[in-house]
Design a protein around this motif. Structure first.
Motif, short mmCIF file in Angstrom:
data_model
loop_
_atom_site.label_atom_id
_atom_site.label_comp_id
_atom_site.label_asym_id
_atom_site.label_seq_id
_atom_site.Cartn_x
_atom_site.Cartn_y
_atom_site.Cartn_z
N VAL A 125 -28.41 26.10 -44.64
CA VAL A 125 -28.22 26.63 -43.29
C VAL A 125 -26.80 27.16 -43.07
N GLY A 126 -25.84 26.52 -43.72
CA GLY A 126 -24.45 26.97 -43.57
C GLY A 126 -23.82 26.62 -42.24
N ASN A 127 -24.34 25.60 -41.56
CA ASN A 127 -23.80 25.26 -40.24
C ASN A 127 -22.61 24.30 -40.29
N ALA A 128 -22.44 23.60 -41.41
CA ALA A 128 -21.33 22.66 -41.51
C ALA A 128 -20.86 22.55 -42.95
N ALA A 129 -19.56 22.36 -43.09
CA ALA A 129 -18.97 22.19 -44.43
C ALA A 129 -19.36 20.83 -44.98
N ILE A 130 -19.64 20.76 -46.26
CA ILE A 130 -19.97 19.46 -46.85
C ILE A 130 -19.06 19.11 -48.02
N GLU A 131 -18.42 20.11 -48.62
CA GLU A 131 -17.53 19.81 -49.77
C GLU A 131 -16.34 19.00 -49.27
N GLY A 132 -16.09 17.90 -49.94
CA GLY A 132 -14.96 17.05 -49.55
C GLY A 132 -15.27 16.13 -48.38
N TYR A 133 -16.51 16.14 -47.91
CA TYR A 133 -16.90 15.25 -46.80
C TYR A 133 -17.66 14.03 -47.30
N HIS A 134 -17.44 12.90 -46.63
CA HIS A 134 -18.26 11.72 -46.87
C HIS A 134 -19.50 11.83 -45.99
N VAL A 135 -20.66 11.49 -46.53
CA VAL A 135 -21.88 11.44 -45.74
C VAL A 135 -22.14 9.98 -45.37
N LEU A 136 -22.38 9.72 -44.08
CA LEU A 136 -22.75 8.38 -43.62
C LEU A 136 -24.10 8.47 -42.94
N VAL A 137 -24.88 7.42 -43.05
CA VAL A 137 -26.17 7.39 -42.36
C VAL A 137 -26.11 6.37 -41.23
N GLY A 138 -26.80 6.68 -40.13
CA GLY A 138 -26.86 5.76 -38.99
C GLY A 138 -28.27 5.65 -38.44
N THR A 139 -28.50 4.59 -37.65
CA THR A 139 -29.78 4.42 -36.97
C THR A 139 -29.79 5.36 -35.78
N GLY A 140 -30.02 6.65 -36.05
CA GLY A 140 -29.89 7.69 -35.04
C GLY A 140 -28.42 8.04 -34.86
N SER A 141 -28.15 9.18 -34.21
CA SER A 141 -26.75 9.55 -34.07
C SER A 141 -26.06 8.74 -32.97
N SER A 142 -26.81 8.05 -32.12
CA SER A 142 -26.19 7.15 -31.13
C SER A 142 -25.39 6.06 -31.83
N GLN A 143 -25.94 5.51 -32.88
CA GLN A 143 -25.20 4.47 -33.60
C GLN A 143 -23.95 5.06 -34.25
N LEU A 144 -24.07 6.28 -34.77
CA LEU A 144 -22.92 6.92 -35.39
C LEU A 144 -21.84 7.26 -34.36
N PHE A 145 -22.26 7.60 -33.16
CA PHE A 145 -21.31 7.85 -32.07
C PHE A 145 -20.49 6.58 -31.82
N GLN A 146 -21.16 5.46 -31.69
CA GLN A 146 -20.47 4.19 -31.47
C GLN A 146 -19.60 3.82 -32.67
N ALA A 147 -20.10 4.13 -33.86
CA ALA A 147 -19.33 3.86 -35.08
C ALA A 147 -18.03 4.66 -35.06
N ALA A 148 -18.13 5.90 -34.59
CA ALA A 148 -16.93 6.75 -34.54
C ALA A 148 -15.93 6.22 -33.52
N LEU A 149 -16.42 5.77 -32.35
CA LEU A 149 -15.51 5.16 -31.36
C LEU A 149 -14.80 3.97 -31.98
N TYR A 150 -15.58 3.14 -32.66
CA TYR A 150 -15.04 1.92 -33.29
C TYR A 150 -13.98 2.28 -34.33
N ALA A 151 -14.25 3.35 -35.10
CA ALA A 151 -13.33 3.74 -36.18
C ALA A 151 -12.06 4.38 -35.64
N LEU A 152 -12.18 5.09 -34.52
CA LEU A 152 -11.03 5.85 -34.01
C LEU A 152 -10.17 5.06 -33.02
N ALA A 153 -10.77 4.04 -32.40
CA ALA A 153 -10.02 3.27 -31.41
C ALA A 153 -8.95 2.43 -32.11
N PRO A 154 -7.71 2.43 -31.59
CA PRO A 154 -6.68 1.57 -32.20
C PRO A 154 -7.08 0.11 -32.01
#
Lengths: 388, 388
Positions: free
Chosen positions: B84-113
């Protein structure tokens, strides 16, 4: 070869650190022991087929309090409990979770007062399951906070987690706190006939179970809760709704197939009166667990420097005989004075375990998984027996 | 018959309240529109078979930073993005989540000091996705806190969520805050050719996707994240580890099958040069979405009291043509002075929608799902056209 025996989930990152020195096996505390059973005749009937157009909707049953619960999964949960007799189901709400860890958090969320000044204390008798503290605290919630050993707790408001049979030490547990405003969560992941005699049908307010420990399908990530109170069940369901917008239907269909195959195996046996345990999961698994415990006790005797909890026996209402319990974990203590840190000592002997300190206990005790593959278990007992 | 059109997840409990008066349909804002496609020829190749002994272990790939990620799922994610060419994948880590809601929370957790004095502010441009505030705040974490509209935010430390194309209004969004210490999460659930022209290959630090909106398999509960920074990816993975001990393998195998069938459809088409769009998900779905938008605009014209965002067109690098966008949601405004609360007004007209107030907007606008079943959508446009 180093055996990564009983590698904890939270130690996963350590794997990469050790990878250069240690030869890895995939024996990381998984209940993969049951795989041989599922490769047998019953396994075939547990094969799941999902066509491309199925499981598309978010919703499983819009009329149900737990709207993402697959009716087929609920049916198999109720059938299995009716067969085994380990927990009451009449009058209980069934909830599904992404493993029982999610249901544990859902229960904390449901039981914590939403408007209290301070987080409610979450306690459990030492040694407690090592995941309870991080599961409670990893998001640093203002709703609840890990407060350690239930026996050391002083106060009226708390959530007590009772894991019975206990992970890590296999003992049968009851709530130790008795305040009227306190709440209990019963984690019954190991209350199945392969681990312990089913002495009575439990009927607590919140009872948690998981497919992982019951049938060995940890990778499916499906647990369930039996909940008496409707409002608590609604709040727990709300937690799953907010945290993951429900639970994978595919995983639920898979779990339903697997649980259904277990019950079918027993019903078929009764109907045909055919001999052999090859189709009876709990009988197969109990025999296997008993063999392992014999092997472990022999290795401990051969070594001479370790000790294990005493063997406990009881009458199992499910199998209608008196049997010893075969806990999923061994709580191994070292008698040697000079061994201060048993985990490090065993690691130096190429055995990876989880230290007692993670369970609120001391350094001279470790937890060891009894449900790993045959190969890993064999390596482990041989190494243990050789330690003097 | 009442149509439960665009019923929000958080309104699920309301269903039971209305059940006596309303005849329920299962048309609750689900992407079930794509079911017809999956009942076609491609659907057959997406059939998943799991034998009883598979997916038992917790672990998918112990050598991977995301140890519960099924290698086959990762492979199909990368193949699809390459197509599709909608997003770069080279050099990216792929993570799986229980829906993207869980990944959203995971990102908050990872980015919050982890050790900040106060929770970090989470912001998004208004109108923002109605689930962001509860997803951020439902556990009342000390790590992060919902702070509303990004345009109204004043400060250097924040997490900005950019949903593009935007849920609810379909607009293309970029980050509005530019502080060096600020962090971004790009929610790209709708950045697929059926909803919007693929104008460029995005390469943000954290990009979230979900099978739900891409192929319509919401019930599978699988999302993925493309993450540039290794440390952030590790922390996000740690979130999934602690919150649900990984992600269902069965669900990942299912998602891999479905994504693989989509890519196969296009590769087969190229190889055989056969005509027709029946095997091409994005072409099929775009056509369907375009039809619905035409029907909706006709209904709005017939009624005369509503308005919609202007049509936006662009050159799609994937389909190599200039196309209009067809957002998954319609952001419907009412021009009639006396209608103060559009959600209630429409409910009285037997159309259930989600009020603008839930998106940080006013009461005179609502969100309507464009991806529901044909039947529900048909009922909805007929009712809307009749409102004067």
């Amino acid at each position: 070869m180093y055996s990564f025996y009983e590698l904890s989930m939270t130690e996963t990152w350590q794997i990469s650190i050790y990878q250069d020195d240690f030869t890895m096996t995939e024996t990381c505390g998984d209940p993969t022991m049951f795989e041989t059973f599922w490769r047998g005749p019953i396994g075939e009937s547990a094969t799941l087929v999902i066509p491309g157009y199925q499981t598309m909707s978010y919703f499983s049953d819009v009329g149900n309090l737990c709207w993402f619960l697959e009716p087929g999964f609920e049916r198999e949960v109720r059938r299995l409990h009716r067969l085994v007799g380990n927990a009451a189901i009449e009058g209980y709400h069934v909830l599904v979770g992404t493993g029982s860890s999610q249901l544990f958090q859902a229960a904390l969320y449901a039981l914590a007062p939403p408007t209290a000044d301070a987080p409610v204390s979450v306690v459990s008798t030492t040694p407690f399951y090592s995941m309870y503290p991080p599961l409670t605290d990893f998001l640093n919630s203002r709703l609840y906070r890990w407060a350690g050993d239930a026996n050391a707790f002083d106060g009226d408001d708390y959530i007590e987690v009772i894991c019975s049979p206990s992970n890590p030490d296999g003992s049968i547990r009851e709530a130790v706190l008795k305040s009227k405003s306190g709440k209990d969560i019963h984690d019954l992941a190991y209350y199945w006939p392969q681990y312990t005699p089913i002495t009575r049908m439990l009927a607590h307010d919140i009872m948690l179970f998981t497919v992982s420990k019951c049938t060995g399908h940890a990778g499916t990530r499906i647990g369930w809760a039996l909940v008496k109170d409707k409002e608590v069940a609604q709040k727990m369901s709300k937690f799953m709704e907010q945290s993951t917008i429900g639970v994978s239907k595919d995983a639920q269909l898979r779990a339903a197939k697997v649980l259904g195959a277990v019950t079918d195996g027993y019903e078929h046996q009764l109907a045909t009166a055919a001999g052999g345990d090859a189709n009876l999961l709990f009988h197969y698994a109990r025999q296997k667990m008993a063999q392992r415990w014999r092997a472990l006790r022999a290795a401990v005797a051969a070594s001479g420097i370790f000790s294990l909890p005493d063997e406990v026996a009881g009458f199992c209402a499910f199998t209608k005989d008196t049997v010893t319990s075969n806990p999923a974990f061994a709580w191994l203590r070292c008698q040697k004075q000079e061994v201060e840190d048993l985990e490090s000592f065993l690691r130096a002997n190429k055995i990876i375990t989880r230290s007692g300190t993670k369970f609120g206990a001391d350094q001279k005790v470790v937890r060891i998984s009894m449900v790993d593959t045959d190969e890993a278990f064999g390596i482990f007992v041989n190494r243990l027996a050789a330690i003097k």
